[in-house]
Structure formats: C-alpha cells, structure tokens
Design an enzyme around this catalytic site. Structure first.
Site, mmCIF file in Angstrom:
data_model
loop_
_atom_site.group_PDB
_atom_site.id
_atom_site.type_symbol
_atom_site.label_atom_id
_atom_site.label_comp_id
_atom_site.label_asym_id
_atom_site.label_seq_id
_atom_site.Cartn_x
_atom_site.Cartn_y
_atom_site.Cartn_z
ATOM 1 N N LYS A 11 0.836 -1.205 0.000
ATOM 2 C CA LYS A 11 0.000 0.000 0.000
ATOM 3 C C LYS A 11 0.879 1.268 0.000
ATOM 4 O O LYS A 11 2.091 1.206 0.250
ATOM 5 C CB LYS A 11 -0.921 -0.034 1.227
ATOM 6 C CG LYS A 11 -1.962 -1.179 1.181
ATOM 7 C CD LYS A 11 -2.948 -1.067 2.352
ATOM 8 C CE LYS A 11 -4.009 -2.154 2.290
ATOM 9 N NZ LYS A 11 -5.025 -1.997 3.378
ATOM 10 N N TYR A 51 -12.245 -2.054 -3.930
ATOM 11 C CA TYR A 51 -12.756 -2.317 -2.579
ATOM 12 C C TYR A 51 -14.287 -2.266 -2.531
ATOM 13 O O TYR A 51 -14.854 -2.017 -1.468
ATOM 14 C CB TYR A 51 -12.162 -1.312 -1.591
ATOM 15 C CG TYR A 51 -10.789 -1.692 -1.072
ATOM 16 C CD1 TYR A 51 -10.607 -2.837 -0.278
ATOM 17 C CD2 TYR A 51 -9.675 -0.924 -1.343
ATOM 18 C CE1 TYR A 51 -9.356 -3.186 0.220
ATOM 19 C CE2 TYR A 51 -8.415 -1.272 -0.851
ATOM 20 C CZ TYR A 51 -8.271 -2.396 -0.068
ATOM 21 O OH TYR A 51 -7.039 -2.747 0.432
ATOM 22 N N PHE A 59 -15.747 3.216 6.798
ATOM 23 C CA PHE A 59 -14.390 3.661 6.466
ATOM 24 C C PHE A 59 -14.109 3.649 4.965
ATOM 25 O O PHE A 59 -12.985 3.927 4.536
ATOM 26 C CB PHE A 59 -13.353 2.793 7.198
ATOM 27 C CG PHE A 59 -13.487 1.313 6.950
ATOM 28 C CD1 PHE A 59 -12.967 0.731 5.798
ATOM 29 C CD2 PHE A 59 -14.129 0.496 7.873
ATOM 30 C CE1 PHE A 59 -13.081 -0.633 5.563
ATOM 31 C CE2 PHE A 59 -14.246 -0.873 7.643
ATOM 32 C CZ PHE A 59 -13.725 -1.438 6.484
ATOM 33 N N ARG A 87 -1.750 -14.232 4.269
ATOM 34 C CA ARG A 87 -2.496 -13.580 5.363
ATOM 35 C C ARG A 87 -1.737 -13.732 6.687
ATOM 36 O O ARG A 87 -1.729 -12.815 7.508
ATOM 37 C CB ARG A 87 -3.900 -14.186 5.491
ATOM 38 C CG ARG A 87 -4.825 -13.990 4.283
ATOM 39 C CD ARG A 87 -5.327 -12.589 4.091
ATOM 40 N NE ARG A 87 -5.902 -11.997 5.267
ATOM 41 C CZ ARG A 87 -6.594 -10.847 5.260
ATOM 42 N NH1 ARG A 87 -6.794 -10.177 4.117
ATOM 43 N NH2 ARG A 87 -7.082 -10.344 6.357
ATOM 44 N N THR A 93 -5.433 -7.095 10.626
ATOM 45 C CA THR A 93 -5.772 -5.820 9.979
ATOM 46 C C THR A 93 -5.325 -4.634 10.826
ATOM 47 O O THR A 93 -4.753 -3.671 10.319
ATOM 48 C CB THR A 93 -7.297 -5.743 9.750
ATOM 49 O OG1 THR A 93 -7.717 -6.925 9.062
ATOM 50 C CG2 THR A 93 -7.671 -4.511 8.958
ATOM 51 N N ARG A 104 2.585 -6.325 9.178
ATOM 52 C CA ARG A 104 1.842 -5.192 9.742
ATOM 53 C C ARG A 104 2.393 -4.801 11.122
ATOM 54 O O ARG A 104 2.444 -3.611 11.450
ATOM 55 C CB ARG A 104 0.348 -5.514 9.785
ATOM 56 C CG ARG A 104 -0.292 -5.358 8.385
ATOM 57 C CD ARG A 104 -1.674 -5.925 8.326
ATOM 58 N NE ARG A 104 -2.415 -5.478 7.135
ATOM 59 C CZ ARG A 104 -3.554 -6.019 6.736
ATOM 60 N NH1 ARG A 104 -4.103 -7.008 7.422
ATOM 61 N NH2 ARG A 104 -4.162 -5.558 5.661
ATOM 62 N N ASN A 114 -2.106 0.364 6.734
ATOM 63 C CA ASN A 114 -1.619 -0.908 7.291
ATOM 64 C C ASN A 114 -0.768 -1.735 6.327
ATOM 65 O O ASN A 114 -0.755 -2.953 6.375
ATOM 66 C CB ASN A 114 -2.776 -1.711 7.889
ATOM 67 C CG ASN A 114 -3.800 -2.119 6.860
ATOM 68 O OD1 ASN A 114 -3.652 -1.808 5.680
ATOM 69 N ND2 ASN A 114 -4.826 -2.829 7.298
ATOM 70 N N HIS A 117 -2.163 -5.356 1.435
ATOM 71 C CA HIS A 117 -3.438 -6.028 1.185
ATOM 72 C C HIS A 117 -3.144 -7.465 0.789
ATOM 73 O O HIS A 117 -2.133 -7.726 0.128
ATOM 74 C CB HIS A 117 -4.196 -5.348 0.029
ATOM 75 C CG HIS A 117 -5.355 -6.172 -0.464
ATOM 76 N ND1 HIS A 117 -6.581 -6.130 0.137
ATOM 77 C CD2 HIS A 117 -5.425 -7.113 -1.442
ATOM 78 C CE1 HIS A 117 -7.386 -7.007 -0.476
ATOM 79 N NE2 HIS A 117 -6.708 -7.610 -1.441
ATOM 80 N N GLU A 128 -9.466 -10.478 -7.760
ATOM 81 C CA GLU A 128 -8.504 -9.389 -7.522
ATOM 82 C C GLU A 128 -7.300 -9.478 -8.458
ATOM 83 O O GLU A 128 -6.775 -8.452 -8.900
ATOM 84 C CB GLU A 128 -8.056 -9.419 -6.060
ATOM 85 C CG GLU A 128 -9.194 -9.028 -5.123
ATOM 86 C CD GLU A 128 -8.836 -9.143 -3.645
ATOM 87 O OE1 GLU A 128 -9.712 -8.840 -2.817
ATOM 88 O OE2 GLU A 128 -7.683 -9.525 -3.318
HETATM 89 P P1 IDP Z 1 -7.815 -6.833 5.495
HETATM 90 O O1 IDP Z 1 -7.031 -5.810 4.707
HETATM 91 O O2 IDP Z 1 -7.027 -7.359 6.665
HETATM 92 O O3 IDP Z 1 -8.362 -7.948 4.634
HETATM 93 P P2 IDP Z 1 -10.536 -5.793 5.602
HETATM 94 O O4 IDP Z 1 -11.478 -6.022 6.725
HETATM 95 O O5 IDP Z 1 -10.776 -6.519 4.313
HETATM 96 O O6 IDP Z 1 -9.050 -6.082 6.159
HETATM 97 O O7 IDP Z 1 -10.522 -4.226 5.323
HETATM 98 C C1 IDP Z 1 -9.909 -3.703 4.159
HETATM 99 C C2 IDP Z 1 -9.063 -2.509 4.540
HETATM 100 O O8 IDP Z 1 -9.934 -1.478 5.018
HETATM 101 C C3 IDP Z 1 -8.089 -2.732 5.698
HETATM 102 O O9 IDP Z 1 -6.860 -3.288 5.308
HETATM 103 C C4 IDP Z 1 -7.909 -1.339 6.226
HETATM 104 O O10 IDP Z 1 -6.984 -0.602 5.413
HETATM 105 C C5 IDP Z 1 -9.295 -0.747 6.055
HETATM 106 N N1 IDP Z 1 -10.076 -0.890 7.282
HETATM 107 C C6 IDP Z 1 -10.662 -2.008 7.772
HETATM 108 N N2 IDP Z 1 -11.303 -1.786 8.924
HETATM 109 C C7 IDP Z 1 -11.122 -0.472 9.182
HETATM 110 C C8 IDP Z 1 -11.557 0.371 10.245
HETATM 111 O O11 IDP Z 1 -12.244 -0.027 11.181
HETATM 112 N N3 IDP Z 1 -11.171 1.684 10.158
HETATM 113 C C9 IDP Z 1 -10.415 2.168 9.119
HETATM 114 N N4 IDP Z 1 -9.988 1.391 8.101
HETATM 115 C C10 IDP Z 1 -10.338 0.087 8.131
HETATM 116 MG MG MG Z 2 -9.785 -7.903 3.149
#
Ligand code: IDP
Ligand code: MG
Length: 141
Positions: A11, A51, A59, A87, A93, A104, A114, A117, A128
């Site tokens: 990212k 996304y 968010f 993962r 996350t 991370r 973070n 992805h 994807e």
């Molecule tokens: P992941 O990246 O670990 O698969 P997801 O739940 O798919 O997590 O969420 C996608 C992305 O959205 C996350 O990597 C993060 O950048 C963002 N995100 C997820 N939850 C939050 C939140 O509660 N606040 C702000 N950003 C979030």
């Molecule tokens: Mg995800």
C-alpha cells in the site's frame, strides 16, 4: 497443500517508507514466488472499484482516499497454501493486534495505513488478480 495464487498489494504507506524489498523478501523466504508485478497509482474511482465489497462500511471513503494517495505495488504471489500463508505473513488488519514479526506489526502505523493487502479467499484472489493482471502477465517459475 495446493499450489495457489493470491493478490498482494504493498500500500502507499509502505511504498513511501521504502520497505518494498523487505516485504518481498518475507514472501520469498517463506516459499512464495512473485509471478507478476505492477506498480501503479490508482485513482479514487479505481480504488473504489477494487474495494467495492466494503462500499457500505463507514471507512470506505477514507480507504479509497488512502489507497489512491500514492503509488502501490500490486503483485501475484504463487506457492503452496499461498492465500492463507500470505495472510499469516501480513498479520491482523489492526497492527496493534498483529502478531510480532508480521509485516503489519513491523511496518503498519494504523488500521487504515496498514502496509499491505492480501486476498482472503480463492474466489476473491481470482477476482482481484484479474483486476490488475491479464493471464499473459503471469509468469510461473
Ligand atoms: P484486510 O485488509 O485485513 O483484509 P478488511 O477487513 O478486508 O481487512 O478491510 C480492508 C481494509 O480497510 C483494511 O486493510 C484497512 O486498510 C481498512 N479498514 C478495515 N477496517 C477499518 C476500520 O475499522 N477503520 C479504518 N480502516 C479500516
Ligand atoms: Mg480484506
């Protein structure tokens, strides 16, 4: 364990920190091969399409803005159990919950910035990968 392909994105925050090499090293040292790369700078609209599954989440707007804030490196990783393995290497996350030694834990500053992805299922990996690459761009080795 099946040989799988998964989409990884470094990212904008991690690209800006100059840790592309450190992240790819972790993949390679853990048995994953990089079989395609594409450095690109997504528009907010493109980030929104990528996304789309999160469109209803609070968010979503911030996520699209962040993912289009600078260049990203999209990659296809191939190897045994690649989807789950990636993962695991990424960590949770929220970096505050990420196990030590994960990407991370080491490189992410917050739940939104973070670092990486990774596809979360075989079905999403196929979708994807096709978002960023054509079959002609994938080079197993
Ligand atoms: P992941 O990246 O670990 O698969 P997801 O739940 O798919 O997590 O969420 C996608 C992305 O959205 C996350 O990597 C993060 O950048 C963002 N995100 C997820 N939850 C939050 C939140 O509660 N606040 C702000 N950003 C979030
Ligand atoms: Mg995800």
């Amino acid at each position: 364990m099946p040989v799988e392909r998964t989409l990884s994105i470094i990212k904008p925050d991690a690209v800006a920190k100059n840790v592309i090499g450190d992240i790819i090293r972790r993949f390679e040292e853990n048995g994953l091969s990089v079989i395609a790369t594409n450095m690109t700078h997504l528009s907010a609209v493109e980030a929104g399409r990528f996304y789309e599954v999160h469109a209803e989440r609070p968010f979503y707007g911030d996520l699209c803005e962040f993912m289009s804030s600078g260049p990203v490196l999209a990659m296809v990783l191939e190897g045994k159990n690649a989807i789950t393995l990636n993962r695991q290497l990424m960590g949770a996350t929220n970096p505050q919950e990420a196990e030590s030694g994960t990407i991370r834990a080491d490189h992410a500053d917050s739940i939104d910035a973070n670092a990486v992805h990774g596809s979360d299922s075989a079905e999403n990996a196929a979708i994807e990968i096709a978002f960023f690459f054509s079959g002609l761009d994938l080079h197993s080795h």
